[in-house]
Motif scaffolding. Sequence first.
Motif, mmCIF file in Angstrom:
data_model
loop_
_atom_site.group_PDB
_atom_site.id
_atom_site.type_symbol
_atom_site.label_atom_id
_atom_site.label_comp_id
_atom_site.label_asym_id
_atom_site.label_seq_id
_atom_site.Cartn_x
_atom_site.Cartn_y
_atom_site.Cartn_z
ATOM 1 N N PRO A 99 38.944 -1.179 -7.656
ATOM 2 C CA PRO A 99 37.892 -0.279 -8.148
ATOM 3 C C PRO A 99 36.593 -0.335 -7.348
ATOM 4 O O PRO A 99 35.894 0.668 -7.231
ATOM 5 C CB PRO A 99 37.682 -0.752 -9.583
ATOM 6 C CG PRO A 99 39.009 -1.306 -9.982
ATOM 7 C CD PRO A 99 39.554 -1.967 -8.741
ATOM 8 N N THR A 100 36.297 -1.485 -6.770
ATOM 9 C CA THR A 100 35.063 -1.607 -5.992
ATOM 10 C C THR A 100 35.027 -0.637 -4.820
ATOM 11 O O THR A 100 33.946 -0.293 -4.325
ATOM 12 C CB THR A 100 34.919 -3.042 -5.456
ATOM 13 O OG1 THR A 100 36.105 -3.393 -4.730
ATOM 14 C CG2 THR A 100 34.720 -4.032 -6.586
ATOM 15 N N LYS A 105 31.667 6.740 -3.282
ATOM 16 C CA LYS A 105 32.704 7.629 -2.758
ATOM 17 C C LYS A 105 32.726 8.980 -3.473
ATOM 18 O O LYS A 105 32.264 9.129 -4.595
ATOM 19 C CB LYS A 105 34.074 6.967 -2.888
ATOM 20 C CG LYS A 105 34.205 5.664 -2.122
ATOM 21 C CD LYS A 105 34.023 5.866 -0.627
ATOM 22 C CE LYS A 105 34.249 4.573 0.139
ATOM 23 N NZ LYS A 105 34.081 4.729 1.590
ATOM 24 N N ARG A 106 33.308 9.957 -2.772
ATOM 25 C CA ARG A 106 33.432 11.329 -3.291
ATOM 26 C C ARG A 106 34.715 11.426 -4.118
ATOM 27 O O ARG A 106 35.809 11.166 -3.617
ATOM 28 C CB ARG A 106 33.473 12.296 -2.108
ATOM 29 C CG ARG A 106 33.206 13.745 -2.410
ATOM 30 C CD ARG A 106 32.935 14.503 -1.116
ATOM 31 N NE ARG A 106 32.505 15.863 -1.382
ATOM 32 C CZ ARG A 106 33.215 16.945 -1.073
ATOM 33 N NH1 ARG A 106 34.387 16.819 -0.469
ATOM 34 N NH2 ARG A 106 32.748 18.142 -1.345
ATOM 35 N N VAL A 107 34.575 11.829 -5.373
ATOM 36 C CA VAL A 107 35.704 11.835 -6.299
ATOM 37 C C VAL A 107 35.887 13.229 -6.900
ATOM 38 O O VAL A 107 34.931 13.836 -7.400
ATOM 39 C CB VAL A 107 35.498 10.807 -7.436
ATOM 40 C CG1 VAL A 107 36.695 10.803 -8.378
ATOM 41 C CG2 VAL A 107 35.261 9.415 -6.854
ATOM 42 N N ALA A 108 37.121 13.730 -6.861
ATOM 43 C CA ALA A 108 37.445 15.020 -7.481
ATOM 44 C C ALA A 108 37.876 14.798 -8.919
ATOM 45 O O ALA A 108 38.649 13.878 -9.214
ATOM 46 C CB ALA A 108 38.556 15.714 -6.704
ATOM 47 N N LEU A 122 33.302 5.946 -18.487
ATOM 48 C CA LEU A 122 33.277 4.697 -19.252
ATOM 49 C C LEU A 122 33.923 3.566 -18.460
ATOM 50 O O LEU A 122 33.425 2.428 -18.455
ATOM 51 C CB LEU A 122 33.992 4.896 -20.593
ATOM 52 C CG LEU A 122 33.300 5.828 -21.597
ATOM 53 C CD1 LEU A 122 34.222 6.112 -22.766
ATOM 54 C CD2 LEU A 122 31.975 5.246 -22.071
ATOM 55 N N TRP A 123 35.040 3.874 -17.790
ATOM 56 C CA TRP A 123 35.716 2.873 -16.959
ATOM 57 C C TRP A 123 34.847 2.463 -15.771
ATOM 58 O O TRP A 123 34.686 1.271 -15.486
ATOM 59 C CB TRP A 123 37.053 3.442 -16.474
ATOM 60 C CG TRP A 123 37.704 2.636 -15.394
ATOM 61 C CD1 TRP A 123 38.456 1.513 -15.557
ATOM 62 C CD2 TRP A 123 37.647 2.893 -13.982
ATOM 63 N NE1 TRP A 123 38.883 1.049 -14.328
ATOM 64 C CE2 TRP A 123 38.404 1.874 -13.353
ATOM 65 C CE3 TRP A 123 37.057 3.877 -13.196
ATOM 66 C CZ2 TRP A 123 38.562 1.826 -11.968
ATOM 67 C CZ3 TRP A 123 37.214 3.827 -11.822
ATOM 68 C CH2 TRP A 123 37.957 2.811 -11.226
ATOM 69 N N ALA A 124 34.279 3.438 -15.067
ATOM 70 C CA ALA A 124 33.498 3.151 -13.867
ATOM 71 C C ALA A 124 32.272 2.305 -14.193
ATOM 72 O O ALA A 124 31.880 1.427 -13.408
ATOM 73 C CB ALA A 124 33.081 4.447 -13.176
ATOM 74 N N ALA A 125 31.679 2.552 -15.352
ATOM 75 C CA ALA A 125 30.504 1.769 -15.738
ATOM 76 C C ALA A 125 30.838 0.285 -15.862
ATOM 77 O O ALA A 125 29.997 -0.577 -15.611
ATOM 78 C CB ALA A 125 29.939 2.287 -17.055
ATOM 79 N N ALA A 126 32.102 0.003 -16.219
ATOM 80 C CA ALA A 126 32.514 -1.387 -16.398
ATOM 81 C C ALA A 126 33.131 -1.993 -15.149
ATOM 82 O O ALA A 126 33.056 -3.201 -14.936
ATOM 83 C CB ALA A 126 33.518 -1.482 -17.555
ATOM 84 N N VAL A 128 33.193 -0.398 -11.618
ATOM 85 C CA VAL A 128 32.746 -0.022 -10.274
ATOM 86 C C VAL A 128 31.301 -0.473 -10.089
ATOM 87 O O VAL A 128 30.401 0.023 -10.779
ATOM 88 C CB VAL A 128 32.860 1.499 -10.047
ATOM 89 C CG1 VAL A 128 32.390 1.859 -8.635
ATOM 90 C CG2 VAL A 128 34.294 1.965 -10.272
ATOM 91 N N PRO A 129 31.043 -1.407 -9.179
ATOM 92 C CA PRO A 129 29.669 -1.841 -8.951
ATOM 93 C C PRO A 129 28.849 -0.722 -8.304
ATOM 94 O O PRO A 129 29.376 0.096 -7.551
ATOM 95 C CB PRO A 129 29.832 -3.024 -7.996
ATOM 96 C CG PRO A 129 31.128 -2.791 -7.301
ATOM 97 C CD PRO A 129 32.011 -2.100 -8.296
ATOM 98 N N GLY A 130 27.577 -0.680 -8.607
ATOM 99 C CA GLY A 130 26.782 0.423 -8.094
ATOM 100 C C GLY A 130 27.187 1.705 -8.787
ATOM 101 O O GLY A 130 27.468 1.725 -9.976
#
Length: 288
Positions: A99-100, A105-108, A122-126, A128-130
């Motif tokens: 996930p890091t 990054k550019r996400v569709a 909600l997932w990225a907040a937990a 993905v850093p930054g």
Amino acid sequence: MDTNAIAAPLSIAYSPCPNDTFVFDAWAHGRVPDAAPPEVTFADIDLTNGMAERGELDVLKVSYAVLPWVLEEYALLPCGGALGRGCGPLVLTREAGEPTALTGKRVAVPSERSTAYLLFRLWAAAEVPGEVGEIVVLPFHEIMPAVRDGAVDAGLVIHEARFIYQEYGLHSLADMGEHWEATTGLPIPLGAIVAKRSLGARALRALADTISASVRMAWQDPSVSKPYVLEHAQEMDPAVAEQHIALYVNEFTAGLGADGYAAVRGLLGRAADEGLVPPLAPEALAFP
């Protein structure tokens, strides 16, 4: 069913995906006794979410994530939607990774008001850093080619993509459903059926009966709906279409039940706590 409860016809929009065409086949083809005839529009989820926000049609298949913006005008129906377990959206990349790797990054994504994107946030907040970088909205069937071709760094996919992403040479970076179920224990709320409150309580109950009957008829003889499903399945392999239906049409489609409503309240309540959606009034999900 009360034949006078609904003034015919009713305008409805849902996707051409197998789960929707399977669910609505009997109603769309006049096989549900005494049901008001529907005028069907096929549209991607991003379009139906926008239609709901603008109040354009009587009945719509939308993302649960859009409910906080539409429940003043629309009522959530207790059947016909998509919830389940093991059926969450996936984050796909060209290379296997962690996930890091998504930082900056550019996400569709299929829609900024989609449940998939809400689960992703909600997932990225937990995990993905930054912060993730630019978000690009694409129709769901364009996302995997965009990732494969390098137009985006990653793609958030839904529906049958979980069965065929390897054919594009892609890797699953994370499963949003696994994260949701692991942290809540609840089923994954994906797509909802909403109908205009202005139809009236009696008409809404009759409409729910119609959709429930359409679901039951599809289950009783799946072969009847097969031509309609494959006609709109965008050249999908029939075996994939069957997997799609088996995954997304389940007991929660027949009726949300206590676990289904708990999942919807859990998703929207958690998202409201994070400031991602407006809070819902306690009675907002109640069916007339």
